[in-house]
Design a protein around this motif. Sequence first.
Motif, PDB file in Angstrom:
ATOM      1  N   VAL A 215      96.963  57.744  58.579  1.00  0.00           N
ATOM      2  CA  VAL A 215      97.747  57.358  57.431  1.00  0.00           C
ATOM      3  C   VAL A 215      97.719  58.824  56.481  1.00  0.00           C
ATOM      4  O   VAL A 215      98.902  59.051  55.887  1.00  0.00           O
ATOM      5  CB  VAL A 215      97.067  56.301  56.685  1.00  0.00           C
ATOM      6  N   ARG A 216      96.828  59.694  56.461  1.00  0.00           N
ATOM      7  CA  ARG A 216      97.089  60.764  55.525  1.00  0.00           C
ATOM      8  C   ARG A 216      98.255  61.628  56.128  1.00  0.00           C
ATOM      9  O   ARG A 216      98.990  62.453  55.173  1.00  0.00           O
ATOM     10  CB  ARG A 216      95.686  61.614  55.725  1.00  0.00           C
ATOM     11  N   ASN A 217      98.127  61.932  57.544  1.00  0.00           N
ATOM     12  CA  ASN A 217      99.275  62.535  58.178  1.00  0.00           C
ATOM     13  C   ASN A 217     100.753  62.286  57.778  1.00  0.00           C
ATOM     14  O   ASN A 217     101.578  63.137  57.377  1.00  0.00           O
ATOM     15  CB  ASN A 217      99.043  62.714  59.635  1.00  0.00           C
ATOM     16  N   LYS A 218     100.778  60.909  57.602  1.00  0.00           N
ATOM     17  CA  LYS A 218     102.104  60.144  57.516  1.00  0.00           C
ATOM     18  C   LYS A 218     102.517  60.365  55.983  1.00  0.00           C
ATOM     19  O   LYS A 218     103.628  60.737  55.502  1.00  0.00           O
ATOM     20  CB  LYS A 218     102.045  58.645  57.661  1.00  0.00           C
ATOM     21  N   LEU A 219     101.409  60.239  55.190  1.00  0.00           N
ATOM     22  CA  LEU A 219     101.611  60.514  53.846  1.00  0.00           C
ATOM     23  C   LEU A 219     101.890  61.932  53.407  1.00  0.00           C
ATOM     24  O   LEU A 219     102.810  61.997  52.549  1.00  0.00           O
ATOM     25  CB  LEU A 219     100.253  60.151  53.137  1.00  0.00           C
ATOM     26  N   SER A 631     107.650  52.333  51.790  1.00  0.00           N
ATOM     27  CA  SER A 631     106.757  52.321  52.967  1.00  0.00           C
ATOM     28  C   SER A 631     105.609  53.274  52.711  1.00  0.00           C
ATOM     29  O   SER A 631     104.397  53.073  53.082  1.00  0.00           O
ATOM     30  CB  SER A 631     107.518  52.454  54.241  1.00  0.00           C
ATOM     31  N   CYS A 632     105.930  54.404  52.136  1.00  0.00           N
ATOM     32  CA  CYS A 632     104.981  55.399  51.604  1.00  0.00           C
ATOM     33  C   CYS A 632     104.034  54.818  50.567  1.00  0.00           C
ATOM     34  O   CYS A 632     102.775  55.034  50.749  1.00  0.00           O
ATOM     35  CB  CYS A 632     105.766  56.336  50.811  1.00  0.00           C
ATOM     36  N   GLU A 633     104.437  53.711  49.726  1.00  0.00           N
ATOM     37  CA  GLU A 633     103.464  53.170  48.723  1.00  0.00           C
ATOM     38  C   GLU A 633     102.469  52.223  49.755  1.00  0.00           C
ATOM     39  O   GLU A 633     101.161  52.295  49.473  1.00  0.00           O
ATOM     40  CB  GLU A 633     104.383  52.115  47.828  1.00  0.00           C
ATOM     41  N   ASP A 634     103.013  51.520  50.846  1.00  0.00           N
ATOM     42  CA  ASP A 634     102.273  50.582  51.641  1.00  0.00           C
ATOM     43  C   ASP A 634     101.183  51.491  52.140  1.00  0.00           C
ATOM     44  O   ASP A 634      99.994  51.184  52.249  1.00  0.00           O
ATOM     45  CB  ASP A 634     103.239  50.154  52.704  1.00  0.00           C
ATOM     46  N   LEU A 635     101.647  52.896  52.704  1.00  0.00           N
ATOM     47  CA  LEU A 635     100.926  53.697  53.260  1.00  0.00           C
ATOM     48  C   LEU A 635      99.416  54.013  52.394  1.00  0.00           C
ATOM     49  O   LEU A 635      98.348  54.276  52.794  1.00  0.00           O
ATOM     50  CB  LEU A 635     101.450  54.944  53.916  1.00  0.00           C
ATOM     51  N   LYS A 636      99.851  54.466  51.050  1.00  0.00           N
ATOM     52  CA  LYS A 636      98.929  54.884  50.105  1.00  0.00           C
ATOM     53  C   LYS A 636      98.097  53.676  49.891  1.00  0.00           C
ATOM     54  O   LYS A 636      96.810  53.784  49.907  1.00  0.00           O
ATOM     55  CB  LYS A 636      99.627  55.059  48.847  1.00  0.00           C
ATOM     56  N   LYS A 637      98.322  52.605  49.754  1.00  0.00           N
ATOM     57  CA  LYS A 637      97.783  51.282  49.717  1.00  0.00           C
ATOM     58  C   LYS A 637      96.695  51.260  50.890  1.00  0.00           C
ATOM     59  O   LYS A 637      95.442  50.961  50.625  1.00  0.00           O
ATOM     60  CB  LYS A 637      98.527  49.965  49.611  1.00  0.00           C
ATOM     61  N   LYS A 638      97.226  51.374  51.881  1.00  0.00           N
ATOM     62  CA  LYS A 638      96.473  51.339  53.321  1.00  0.00           C
ATOM     63  C   LYS A 638      95.338  52.290  53.112  1.00  0.00           C
ATOM     64  O   LYS A 638      94.072  52.027  53.685  1.00  0.00           O
ATOM     65  CB  LYS A 638      97.277  51.668  54.618  1.00  0.00           C
ATOM     66  N   GLU A 639      95.808  53.479  52.636  1.00  0.00           N
ATOM     67  CA  GLU A 639      94.638  54.746  52.792  1.00  0.00           C
ATOM     68  C   GLU A 639      93.580  54.406  51.753  1.00  0.00           C
ATOM     69  O   GLU A 639      92.407  54.590  51.998  1.00  0.00           O
ATOM     70  CB  GLU A 639      95.484  55.947  52.047  1.00  0.00           C
ATOM     71  N   GLN A 640      94.108  53.943  50.642  1.00  0.00           N
ATOM     72  CA  GLN A 640      92.769  53.385  49.408  1.00  0.00           C
ATOM     73  C   GLN A 640      92.099  52.324  50.203  1.00  0.00           C
ATOM     74  O   GLN A 640      90.771  52.372  50.166  1.00  0.00           O
ATOM     75  CB  GLN A 640      93.910  52.905  48.298  1.00  0.00           C
ATOM     76  N   SER A 641      92.635  51.252  50.651  1.00  0.00           N
ATOM     77  CA  SER A 641      91.857  50.360  51.425  1.00  0.00           C
ATOM     78  C   SER A 641      90.934  50.767  52.243  1.00  0.00           C
ATOM     79  O   SER A 641      89.801  50.207  52.545  1.00  0.00           O
ATOM     80  CB  SER A 641      93.047  49.250  51.920  1.00  0.00           C
ATOM     81  N   LEU A 642      91.550  51.757  53.479  1.00  0.00           N
ATOM     82  CA  LEU A 642      90.688  52.379  54.425  1.00  0.00           C
ATOM     83  C   LEU A 642      89.460  53.145  53.845  1.00  0.00           C
ATOM     84  O   LEU A 642      88.318  52.770  54.140  1.00  0.00           O
ATOM     85  CB  LEU A 642      91.430  53.195  55.287  1.00  0.00           C
ATOM     86  N   ASN A 643      90.000  53.980  52.531  1.00  0.00           N
ATOM     87  CA  ASN A 643      88.776  54.591  51.968  1.00  0.00           C
ATOM     88  C   ASN A 643      87.834  53.751  51.357  1.00  0.00           C
ATOM     89  O   ASN A 643      86.429  54.031  51.509  1.00  0.00           O
ATOM     90  CB  ASN A 643      89.342  55.448  50.730  1.00  0.00           C
ATOM     91  N   LYS A 644      88.141  52.709  50.925  1.00  0.00           N
ATOM     92  CA  LYS A 644      87.200  51.633  50.095  1.00  0.00           C
ATOM     93  C   LYS A 644      86.359  50.965  51.405  1.00  0.00           C
ATOM     94  O   LYS A 644      85.143  50.974  51.252  1.00  0.00           O
ATOM     95  CB  LYS A 644      88.137  50.713  49.545  1.00  0.00           C
TER      96      LYS A 644
END
Length: 911
Positions: A215-219, A631-644
């Motif tokens: 996810v971070r690479n995509k971001l 889609s970038c926002e979705d990725l960010k959300k995903k990153e946040q969720s994964l982080n959490k």
Amino acid sequence: MAKLLALRMRGIRSIGDEEHVIDFLDPLTIIQGPNGTGKTTTIEALNYITTGALPTGKLATFIHNNKLANKNRVDALIQMKFISCDGREVTATKRMASVIKGAKSTNKSDEYTILIKDKFGNETSLSSKVTDFNKEMVNFLGVPKAILDNKMIKELETEIRSIDAELPYLKGYIQDKINEKQKLEHYLDKIEENRKKIEENNKSSEDMQVQLELVRNKLADFEQVQIKLAGLKPQVQMYREQKRSLNVPDFPGTEDDIRVEISKLLNSQDFNNAETERQTIEKEVVKVDSELLETSKKIREHQNDLNQASADDIRRKDLVKERSDLSKQVNLKYGIIPDADLNTVLLKKKSVMDVELVDFRKSVQKEQEEITNVVNQAREIIATQKSMETMKKSELSRLAPAIAKLEFELSKAETEDSAPAISQDSVPLEDPPVNFPMGVRRKEDYTNGYADGYKSGYITGYSRGYADGRVLQMTTLRKNLEEKKAQKASLLKEVEEIRHTLPQHQAELEENEQKRAKLNQEARSEEQRKTIEINELNEFIKQLLQFDSKLGNLKDNFDLIDSLKRKIEQLNESMQTLQNKKAMLERRMTSISSKQHEKRVLEDQLKKMEITQQLAVLEPELAKISAQFQSCEDLKKKEQSLNKQCLDLEHAVHRMSGEQGELSKRVDEIRRKLSEARYRDAQKAYRDKFIEKVCRMKSIDDLNKYWKIVDDMIIEFHRTKMEQINYILQDLWAKVYQGNDIETIKIKSEAVGKDEKKKSYDYSVVMTIDQVDIDMRDRCSAGQKVLASILIRIALAEVFGGHCPILALDEPTTNLDSEKIDNIAITLKRLIAHSSSSISSFRSNGNSSNSNQPNRRNLQLIVITHDQRLVDHLYLACRPEYTYGLSKDETGVSHIRIHQRLMDSQALYNA
Ligand SMILES: Nc1ncnc2c1ncn2[C@@H]1O[C@H](COP(=O)(O)OP(=O)(O)OP(=O)(O)O)[C@@H](O)[C@H]1O
């Protein structure tokens, strides 16, 4: 069979240092002695050595008295030698001592000893330190132990109770152990469960880290898109707003058409002229606006000035009015003519009033001084008169006794007519005799008259001298008395005068003091009034001066107000002119602005067209980039969720690791606890105790059975013994009692109490009269009572004596008449005579087959008595080798003697 051999006593009761030794005879020992010689002491000593029972008063009174012995330490001894029931020779010794130290007295018993000699002469000794002395003595004498108590059962029950108390604890330990084991298993399960969870969590965490990396690479790729979007979004927004603000219809042509139209309009003559005029008018309007601004500013300034001036004018008018009111008030108060210069007049008036006040104070002070002088003078006079009066009174009080004394001496002198007898030898020549009348004792009388006569040395001369002296003395006394009386009269007169004049002076003083007080009061109020007036005047002057000063600052500004009003009016007129001019210019501007409007519309239409074209390009691009950004926002959300999720997993792992530590500690703790002996051996201990309890209970059951049997036996034994006692009693009574009223006596027993295990009996002695049993207590004579008690003792000894057929009787004939004494003696004689054979043989109707008949016995009888009649009987009947006689000396100490003959013992009473 037990048999008493000897008794040795020292330091007991009345027995002092001299030992009493009694060698007991078989079958009869007689100890005889008058009252208080120590007969009962012998019985008490026997009782103490055999049973350990002390008479009332305990050891302190049992040991021979220290005072009587005149010793600080009295050593007491009781020693008894006897043949034990198993044929050994036993010597029992008890030693005691009474010691006085200072005021403190102590009594102590030494170690008791028992010396046993068997038939071969071997000796063994027992000490009270290692054995129960009394118990041993009872065993040696062969007296059966009467009571079998249920002590053992009680002990067993106590043990069971203590086991019962212990069992719950042991059970508790077992239960604890089970609980702890369950806990241990639970904690171990939990530890395993946690371990698995930690593993799972670690694995999930690793997976998530991989996903997160992706996810971070995509971001990172989306960063460029974000920059573009950030630039494009405001641009599109700006174009949209510009388009919205261009409120013109769309041009019905192309961009070039609009440009042609605008160029046509700009090149037209009308547009150029209108433009020039517009510019001129605009300049004009700017100029008018600035003039308008200037004018309105001036109007505001003038209006402010006018307002200030008007306010000052109003204030000035108010002040003028207030001052005029005050002036009127002052004029009226002080009568000043209206046109006069008020300030000057008031200042003059004030200085006059100040002078008046000073003068007034001076005059008042003078008056006060005058009247104070008068008052002080009056006080001095009164004080002088009072001290005079006191002085005169004290003089008078001194005069009164002097006058009384003179009067007394005079009357005494008048009553004495002859000279007192006096011998020349007894009166000294130099001094007057002290017992002479008062007047003569004075020196001058003595020298002038009496002394002449006296000095002559003869009584006649003395008498003459005495008479002359008396005349002279009386004259002098009278003269003195007159003088004193005159002095008293003059003093009384003076006191009277003072008493008369003193109230006048006091009245004058009071009057002057009142005057002075009144003057002070008036002066104070007058001064107050004047001061108030001056203060009031001062206040007026002050107020007027204040008004003048305020008015001096507020000058008359009527002209200023007028000129300001005029200026404002002029400026308002200029304002109006300018506004009219501006309106006219605006109207002209409106007329020439249509061309401009046309040009502006065309320009706006052109601008709108350009913006529309721009938007047509930018808006699709923005939509595209926005979609990408979404889609970038979705990725960010995903990153946040994964982080959490990663963090949550980490926390969970931490928490569980901590829990694991805690659980391990608890496991260790439980294991340590379970390894403790009380838990480790709890089951075994419980089982052992339980078995112990069951065994004890079984023992109790057995003992209860045994108890029941023994109890039944005791009851049976008791019944049999009572029958035997009553049988003997009946027999003895028939022989001894000569009366025909009481047929026989017997002991009645009744079981009392409900406790099966503590059976006890109530005993009473009954007599049978006309075949009816009546309680003897309180219904028989003293003699009958004594007889009954002796016979009961004989019967009891006969039945219960066991292997100890020894009977000691202390005063058996008390309260008995001679007939009964004879009967008692005969009974005792028979008892002794037949002691070696079956007792049934001395019963009148003996029946040897009767089961109640006691066994054969060798009775040893000790009779302690003061009764000579009984002694005679027994002596003649038994012919003992000797008897013992007790006596007491004048120091209160008992002595014991052996009497070989009956006469010797009779001599005891004649001594
Ligand atoms: N601790 C003591 N020290 C000295 N004398 C005592 C002590 N206790 C009692 N006595 C005296 O010992 C004497 C003997 O008393 P005991 O009771 O033995 O006499 P008794 O011969 O039985 O008299 P009675 O025939 O009157 O009953 C009495 O006179 C008593 O005062």
